[in-house]
Design an enzyme around this catalytic site. Structure first.
Site, PDB file in Angstrom:
ATOM      1  N   LYS A   1       0.797  -4.329 -27.367  1.00  0.00           N
ATOM      2  CA  LYS A   1       0.796  -2.988 -26.791  1.00  0.00           C
ATOM      3  C   LYS A   1      -0.257  -2.884 -25.694  1.00  0.00           C
ATOM      4  O   LYS A   1      -1.447  -3.042 -25.936  1.00  0.00           O
ATOM      5  CB  LYS A   1       0.501  -1.946 -27.874  1.00  0.00           C
ATOM      6  CG  LYS A   1       0.637  -0.520 -27.350  1.00  0.00           C
ATOM      7  CD  LYS A   1       0.457   0.494 -28.454  1.00  0.00           C
ATOM      8  CE  LYS A   1      -0.980   0.853 -28.681  1.00  0.00           C
ATOM      9  NZ  LYS A   1      -1.614   1.576 -27.566  1.00  0.00           N
TER      10      LYS A   1
ATOM     11  N   ASP B   1       2.421   1.356 -23.273  1.00  0.00           N
ATOM     12  CA  ASP B   1       2.129   2.643 -23.921  1.00  0.00           C
ATOM     13  C   ASP B   1       1.489   3.604 -22.927  1.00  0.00           C
ATOM     14  O   ASP B   1       0.280   3.819 -22.942  1.00  0.00           O
ATOM     15  CB  ASP B   1       1.198   2.360 -25.121  1.00  0.00           C
ATOM     16  CG  ASP B   1       0.804   3.604 -25.887  1.00  0.00           C
ATOM     17  OD1 ASP B   1       1.490   4.632 -25.769  1.00  0.00           O
ATOM     18  OD2 ASP B   1      -0.204   3.540 -26.624  1.00  0.00           O
TER      19      ASP B   1
ATOM     20  N   LYS C   1       2.876   6.787 -22.326  1.00  0.00           N
ATOM     21  CA  LYS C   1       3.168   8.168 -22.779  1.00  0.00           C
ATOM     22  C   LYS C   1       3.450   9.121 -21.618  1.00  0.00           C
ATOM     23  O   LYS C   1       2.691  10.045 -21.344  1.00  0.00           O
ATOM     24  CB  LYS C   1       1.991   8.723 -23.593  1.00  0.00           C
ATOM     25  CG  LYS C   1       1.597   7.888 -24.798  1.00  0.00           C
ATOM     26  CD  LYS C   1       0.474   8.566 -25.567  1.00  0.00           C
ATOM     27  CE  LYS C   1       0.001   7.759 -26.749  1.00  0.00           C
ATOM     28  NZ  LYS C   1      -0.795   6.561 -26.393  1.00  0.00           N
TER      29      LYS C   1
ATOM     30  N   ASP D   1       5.828  14.581 -17.672  1.00  0.00           N
ATOM     31  CA  ASP D   1       5.862  15.173 -16.326  1.00  0.00           C
ATOM     32  C   ASP D   1       7.189  15.915 -16.170  1.00  0.00           C
ATOM     33  O   ASP D   1       7.941  16.074 -17.145  1.00  0.00           O
ATOM     34  CB  ASP D   1       5.689  14.070 -15.267  1.00  0.00           C
ATOM     35  CG  ASP D   1       4.932  14.570 -14.032  1.00  0.00           C
ATOM     36  OD1 ASP D   1       5.319  15.644 -13.512  1.00  0.00           O
ATOM     37  OD2 ASP D   1       3.988  13.918 -13.604  1.00  0.00           O
TER      38      ASP D   1
ATOM     39  N   THR E   1      -1.513  10.499 -33.567  1.00  0.00           N
ATOM     40  CA  THR E   1      -2.060  10.261 -34.919  1.00  0.00           C
ATOM     41  C   THR E   1      -3.533  10.653 -35.026  1.00  0.00           C
ATOM     42  O   THR E   1      -4.087  10.688 -36.112  1.00  0.00           O
ATOM     43  CB  THR E   1      -1.899   8.782 -35.316  1.00  0.00           C
ATOM     44  OG1 THR E   1      -2.252   7.966 -34.202  1.00  0.00           O
ATOM     45  CG2 THR E   1      -0.486   8.464 -35.739  1.00  0.00           C
TER      46      THR E   1
ATOM     47  N   ARG F   1      -7.982  -1.747 -33.624  1.00  0.00           N
ATOM     48  CA  ARG F   1      -9.336  -2.115 -34.044  1.00  0.00           C
ATOM     49  C   ARG F   1      -9.409  -3.015 -35.271  1.00  0.00           C
ATOM     50  O   ARG F   1     -10.215  -3.953 -35.280  1.00  0.00           O
ATOM     51  CB  ARG F   1     -10.188  -0.850 -34.216  1.00  0.00           C
ATOM     52  CG  ARG F   1     -10.606  -0.287 -32.866  1.00  0.00           C
ATOM     53  CD  ARG F   1     -11.068   1.143 -32.943  1.00  0.00           C
ATOM     54  NE  ARG F   1      -9.944   2.057 -33.130  1.00  0.00           N
ATOM     55  CZ  ARG F   1     -10.059   3.379 -33.099  1.00  0.00           C
ATOM     56  NH1 ARG F   1     -11.232   3.937 -32.922  1.00  0.00           N
ATOM     57  NH2 ARG F   1      -8.987   4.139 -33.244  1.00  0.00           N
TER      58      ARG F   1
END
Ligand code: C5P
Length: 228
Positions: free
Chosen positions: A31, A60, A62, A65, A119, A209
């Site tokens: 990603k 990614d 997102k 618009d 999230t 992470r």
């Protein structure tokens, strides 16, 4: 269930070192988010594929618009040759439909997902922004994305099953906020383990992470793949 690794390290060099370490694992999803793409651009996407051509790329960014701008961006993203990208479901059905319409003529198009609720939102924070209850709104957004012809949604593990029920089992769910074995949540609010993701019929888990901050990312990935 497939594993998607978030490439969120502070420098391109560190991202590449991580990828070199894990290069023997075929078919991993990688990603690429804001940080890496803004800094390193398309060159990074080419380098990822050069390290292992079976790596699949999820861009990614997102998108959010007006419909025409979203469709233009989707067309450019498809030209990059990525395997998956996403838009915000709250951009609305007309915007999502215009994205899918624009990709229609392509022989091979990327998988398109819609973000329902980030999230990192707690229930209270979500309600503060949208003035709606989180779970019900995430399901509503997912239904909008389904009806607009998208392939699936980004959501938390806690919404995955409800979303499949209100759309279709084939409608994909991709869930960030995964702490495979209960690691530190960081800024994420709605985190879950692999075990919970399995029960929730999740299609893709995103792990950042817990992998790149691990002392030995390679063995962490092996542990995760065993568990999947
Ligand atoms: O480090 P961690 O595992 O929390 O990383 C999660 C990744 O997923 C980050 O790159 C974050 O931007 C992304 N993401 C998210 N929640 C969403 C969509 C994407 O955490 N709804």
């Amino acid at each position: 269930m497939e594993l998607c690794i978030a490439l969120d390290l502070p420098t391109k060099e560190e991202n590449l070192v991580l990828l070199e370490k894990i290069q023997e694992h075929n078919n991993l999803w990688i990603k690429v988010g804001f940080r890496s793409y803004i800094r390193d651009g398309k060159a990074l996407l080419d380098e990822i594929k050069a390290i292992n051509p079976t790596f699949k790329i999820f861009l990614d960014l997102k998108l959010y618009d007006i419909p025409n701008t979203m469709a233009d961006a989707a067309e450019e993203i498809a030209k990059l040759g990525v395997d998956m990208f996403n838009v915000h479901a709250s951009s609305g059905k007309r915007a999502m439909q215009s994205v899918m319409e624009r990709l229609k003529p392509l022989k091979k198009r990327p998988i398109v997902l819609a973000v329902t609720a980030l999230t990192s939102f707690s229930n209270e924070e979500f309600a503060d922004v949208y003035n709606q209850e989180l779970a019900a709104t995430a399901s509503k957004f997912a239904k909008d994305a389904y009806e607009s012809g998208l392939d699936g949604v980004v959501c938390s593990v806690f919404e995955s099953q409800d979303i499949k029920k209100s759309t279709s089992n084939e409608f994909l769910t991709l869930t960030p906020g995964i702490r495979p074995f209960g690691e530190d949540a960081g800024d994420q609010q709605r985190v879950a383990t692999i075990e919970k993701a399995k029960v929730a019929l999740v299609d893709y888990i995103v792990v950042g992470r817990p992998i790149y901050k691990a002392e030995d990312p390679q063995s962490k990935i092996e542990d995760i793949l065993k568990e999947l």
